[in-house]
Design a protein around this motif. Structure first.
Motif, PDB file in Angstrom:
ATOM      1  N   ALA A 162       0.826  -1.208   0.000  1.00  0.00           N
ATOM      2  CA  ALA A 162       0.000   0.000   0.000  1.00  0.00           C
ATOM      3  C   ALA A 162       0.860   1.258   0.000  1.00  0.00           C
ATOM      4  CB  ALA A 162      -0.924   0.002   1.213  1.00  0.00           C
ATOM      5  N   TYR A 163       1.998   1.188   0.701  1.00  0.00           N
ATOM      6  CA  TYR A 163       2.914   2.342   0.701  1.00  0.00           C
ATOM      7  C   TYR A 163       3.372   2.650  -0.727  1.00  0.00           C
ATOM      8  CZ  TYR A 163       7.207   4.963   0.727  1.00  0.00           C
ATOM      9  OH  TYR A 163       8.155   5.892   0.423  1.00  0.00           O
ATOM     10  N   ALA A 164       3.766   1.613  -1.445  1.00  0.00           N
ATOM     11  CA  ALA A 164       4.235   1.806  -2.816  1.00  0.00           C
ATOM     12  C   ALA A 164       3.150   2.421  -3.689  1.00  0.00           C
ATOM     13  CB  ALA A 164       4.696   0.470  -3.398  1.00  0.00           C
ATOM     14  N   GLU A 165       1.900   2.003  -3.482  1.00  0.00           N
ATOM     15  CA  GLU A 165       0.782   2.562  -4.250  1.00  0.00           C
ATOM     16  C   GLU A 165       0.544   4.026  -3.884  1.00  0.00           C
ATOM     17  OE1 GLU A 165      -2.478   2.983  -6.799  1.00  0.00           O
ATOM     18  OE2 GLU A 165      -0.888   1.475  -6.741  1.00  0.00           O
ATOM     19  N   ALA A 166       0.511   4.339  -2.586  1.00  0.00           N
ATOM     20  CA  ALA A 166       0.257   5.710  -2.134  1.00  0.00           C
ATOM     21  C   ALA A 166       1.367   6.654  -2.578  1.00  0.00           C
ATOM     22  CB  ALA A 166       0.112   5.741  -0.619  1.00  0.00           C
ATOM     23  N   ALA A 167       2.611   6.154  -2.576  1.00  0.00           N
ATOM     24  CA  ALA A 167       3.757   6.994  -2.940  1.00  0.00           C
ATOM     25  C   ALA A 167       3.724   7.418  -4.403  1.00  0.00           C
ATOM     26  CB  ALA A 167       5.055   6.263  -2.629  1.00  0.00           C
ATOM     27  N   LYS A 168       2.899   6.739  -5.218  1.00  0.00           N
ATOM     28  CA  LYS A 168       2.740   7.158  -6.619  1.00  0.00           C
ATOM     29  C   LYS A 168       2.066   8.528  -6.698  1.00  0.00           C
ATOM     30  CE  LYS A 168       2.036   2.422  -8.383  1.00  0.00           C
ATOM     31  NZ  LYS A 168       1.017   1.531  -8.992  1.00  0.00           N
ATOM     32  N   TYR A 169       1.263   8.837  -5.680  1.00  0.00           N
ATOM     33  CA  TYR A 169       0.480  10.076  -5.695  1.00  0.00           C
ATOM     34  C   TYR A 169       1.137  11.191  -4.897  1.00  0.00           C
ATOM     35  CZ  TYR A 169      -3.034   6.882  -7.488  1.00  0.00           C
ATOM     36  OH  TYR A 169      -3.701   5.946  -8.248  1.00  0.00           O
ATOM     37  N   ASP A 170       1.941  10.836  -3.885  1.00  0.00           N
ATOM     38  CA  ASP A 170       2.583  11.844  -3.057  1.00  0.00           C
ATOM     39  C   ASP A 170       3.758  11.202  -2.325  1.00  0.00           C
ATOM     40  OD1 ASP A 170       2.579  14.570  -1.883  1.00  0.00           O
ATOM     41  OD2 ASP A 170       2.210  13.518  -0.015  1.00  0.00           O
ATOM     42  N   PRO A 171       4.908  11.858  -2.264  1.00  0.00           N
ATOM     43  CA  PRO A 171       6.046  11.255  -1.559  1.00  0.00           C
ATOM     44  C   PRO A 171       5.836  11.155  -0.050  1.00  0.00           C
ATOM     45  CG  PRO A 171       6.568  13.478  -2.330  1.00  0.00           C
ATOM     46  CD  PRO A 171       5.270  13.108  -2.948  1.00  0.00           C
ATOM     47  N   LEU A 172       4.934  11.984   0.490  1.00  0.00           N
ATOM     48  CA  LEU A 172       4.633  11.932   1.919  1.00  0.00           C
ATOM     49  C   LEU A 172       3.439  10.995   2.133  1.00  0.00           C
ATOM     50  CD1 LEU A 172       5.426  13.075   4.683  1.00  0.00           C
ATOM     51  CD2 LEU A 172       3.767  14.904   4.320  1.00  0.00           C
ATOM     52  N   VAL A 173       3.687   9.861   2.792  1.00  0.00           N
ATOM     53  CA  VAL A 173       2.655   8.836   2.980  1.00  0.00           C
ATOM     54  C   VAL A 173       2.413   8.637   4.464  1.00  0.00           C
ATOM     55  CG1 VAL A 173       2.066   6.397   2.607  1.00  0.00           C
ATOM     56  CG2 VAL A 173       3.271   7.686   0.824  1.00  0.00           C
ATOM     57  N   MET A 174       1.140   8.524   4.830  1.00  0.00           N
ATOM     58  CA  MET A 174       0.745   8.315   6.221  1.00  0.00           C
ATOM     59  C   MET A 174       0.137   6.935   6.392  1.00  0.00           C
ATOM     60  SD  MET A 174      -1.325  11.851   6.892  1.00  0.00           S
ATOM     61  CE  MET A 174      -2.054  11.093   8.325  1.00  0.00           C
ATOM     62  N   VAL A 175       0.291   6.384   7.593  1.00  0.00           N
ATOM     63  CA  VAL A 175      -0.474   5.206   7.980  1.00  0.00           C
ATOM     64  C   VAL A 175      -1.233   5.586   9.239  1.00  0.00           C
ATOM     65  CG1 VAL A 175       1.510   4.204   9.229  1.00  0.00           C
ATOM     66  CG2 VAL A 175      -0.435   2.759   8.585  1.00  0.00           C
ATOM     67  N   GLU A 176      -2.507   5.305   9.233  1.00  0.00           N
ATOM     68  CA  GLU A 176      -3.395   5.830  10.261  1.00  0.00           C
ATOM     69  C   GLU A 176      -4.195   4.708  10.921  1.00  0.00           C
ATOM     70  OE1 GLU A 176      -5.658   9.857   9.698  1.00  0.00           O
ATOM     71  OE2 GLU A 176      -6.847   8.250   8.834  1.00  0.00           O
ATOM     72  N   GLN A 177      -4.308   4.808  12.226  1.00  0.00           N
ATOM     73  CA  GLN A 177      -5.111   3.854  12.987  1.00  0.00           C
ATOM     74  C   GLN A 177      -6.559   3.880  12.493  1.00  0.00           C
ATOM     75  OE1 GLN A 177      -6.216   5.131  17.050  1.00  0.00           O
ATOM     76  NE2 GLN A 177      -5.243   3.249  17.750  1.00  0.00           N
ATOM     77  N   ALA A 178      -7.155   2.715  12.325  1.00  0.00           N
ATOM     78  CA  ALA A 178      -8.557   2.657  11.928  1.00  0.00           C
ATOM     79  C   ALA A 178      -9.442   2.906  13.143  1.00  0.00           C
ATOM     80  CB  ALA A 178      -8.876   1.299  11.313  1.00  0.00           C
ATOM     81  N   VAL A 179     -10.311   3.890  13.029  1.00  0.00           N
ATOM     82  CA  VAL A 179     -11.302   4.177  14.066  1.00  0.00           C
ATOM     83  C   VAL A 179     -12.630   3.707  13.493  1.00  0.00           C
ATOM     84  CG1 VAL A 179     -12.397   5.978  15.444  1.00  0.00           C
ATOM     85  CG2 VAL A 179      -9.964   6.145  14.897  1.00  0.00           C
ATOM     86  N   ILE A 180     -13.207   2.667  14.094  1.00  0.00           N
ATOM     87  CA  ILE A 180     -14.240   1.915  13.368  1.00  0.00           C
ATOM     88  C   ILE A 180     -15.651   2.000  13.955  1.00  0.00           C
ATOM     89  CG2 ILE A 180     -12.631   0.292  12.307  1.00  0.00           C
ATOM     90  CD1 ILE A 180     -13.160  -1.632  14.599  1.00  0.00           C
ATOM     91  N   GLY A 181     -15.922   3.034  14.736  1.00  0.00           N
ATOM     92  CA  GLY A 181     -17.287   3.170  15.256  1.00  0.00           C
ATOM     93  C   GLY A 181     -18.274   3.701  14.234  1.00  0.00           C
ATOM     94  N   GLY A 182     -17.796   4.538  13.322  1.00  0.00           N
ATOM     95  CA  GLY A 182     -18.669   5.116  12.303  1.00  0.00           C
ATOM     96  C   GLY A 182     -17.945   6.193  11.532  1.00  0.00           C
TER      97      GLY A 182
END
Length: 304
Positions: A162-182
């Protein structure tokens, strides 16, 4: 009354990854303005220079570009230089709002809640991410919108891909905790929250297809009830002000299992397609699509 707007350019299209969505939004806005007697015209900056706005006597611009230079402060700065009033956020709020990481830094600085996150680069220890953030997580480019380049991940290998895919759009890539209540969004018009909307996609998450093309996404507006709705609207208004937003913007947020809200990101050039959230929130506030486009256009009158 409509003569007060003069000649209006509906600036749509552009050359970002969200061009298709912008054209859909622009088509709706243009039709709504024309139906109410406004002298409105389509204007695609991918096909002609912005200086044509001045040379052809346009009095103001309804900006409905999504992503790229249309939403990152670039077009906004050019229009200010040209002296053309425009809808939406100014240069600073547009530039910061397009950058999810820097937006989070601003919100965190004043104590507003955001999901836990990390920045990734090619040298990151992908195997340690889930231990720090839990599973699942979302990997996304820091700059961009419409869920382009966003992937939900449950393993280190998925994060690496997923990092490799996201980096195609922007060199700065984030990974974020999933908050799954809604998953929710709140429309803010000229500093005032209209309503929240709850989003329940049939897909894995609210991705590009769910946002614009599928008809099985469930929208509930208002998304919350009672004090929770009131507090969410207040949170959205504060997030809007901290960003320095003007005109209109949409604030996306998540809730956890206990109902606590976490700010996700702003959208400083919200969609206005048949599937878009801002018109849904406006209807809940008693504002039709046609009335909404005029209220948004009204915000340009203050710039003169």
């Amino acid at each position: 009354m409509k003569q007060k707007y003069g000649k209006v350019a509906v600036v749509m299209g552009g050359d970002s990854t969200e061009r298709e969505v912008s054209l859909m939004s622009g088509k709706g806005v243009l039709a709504a303005l024309l139906s109410q007697g406004v002298d409105a015209h389509a204007f695609d900056p991918a096909e002609r220079p912005l200086t044509d706005l001045v040379e052809e006597g346009f009095d103001r611009a309804f900006l409905i570009l999504h992503g790229g230079e249309g939403e990152d402060g670039t077009i906004q700065g050019a229009l200010e230089y040209l002296g053309v009033p425009y809808t939406g956020c100014g240069v600073m709020a547009s530039a910061i709002g397009m950058d999810k990481w820097r937006t989070k830094l601003m919100w965190q600085a004043v104590g507003l809640p955001v999901p836990a996150y990390l920045l990734l680069d090619a040298q990151s220890d992908f195997d340690s991410v889930l231990a720090k953030l839990g599973s699942p997580v979302f990997v996304k480019p820091s700059n961009g919108g419409s869920s382009v380049g966003v992937t939900k991940c449950r393993t280190a290998d998925e994060i690496r891909t997923a990092y490799a895919e996201a980096a195609k759009y922007d060199p700065l890539v984030m990974v974020e905790q999933a908050v799954i209540g809604g998953e929710y969004s709140c429309a803010v018009l000229d500093g005032k929250a209209l309503a929240t909307v709850k989003i329940e996609p049939a897909t894995e998450f609210y991705d590009y297809e769910a946002k614009y093309f599928r008809d099985d996404t469930v929208y509930t507006c208002p998304g919350l009830t009672g004090d929770a709705e009131t507090q969410a609207r207040q949170l959205a208004e504060v997030a809007y002000r901290v960003l320095g937003a003007t005109g209109w913007a949409r604030i996306d947020f998540l809730t956890d299992a206990q109902g606590k809200a976490y700010l996700l990101e702003p959208n400083t050039a919200p969609g206005m397609t048949s599937h878009s959230l801002f018109p849904v929130c406006a209807r809940e506030a008693g504002i039709s699509y046609e009335q909404l486009v005029l209220k948004i256009l009204d915000t340009t009158l203050e710039q003169e």
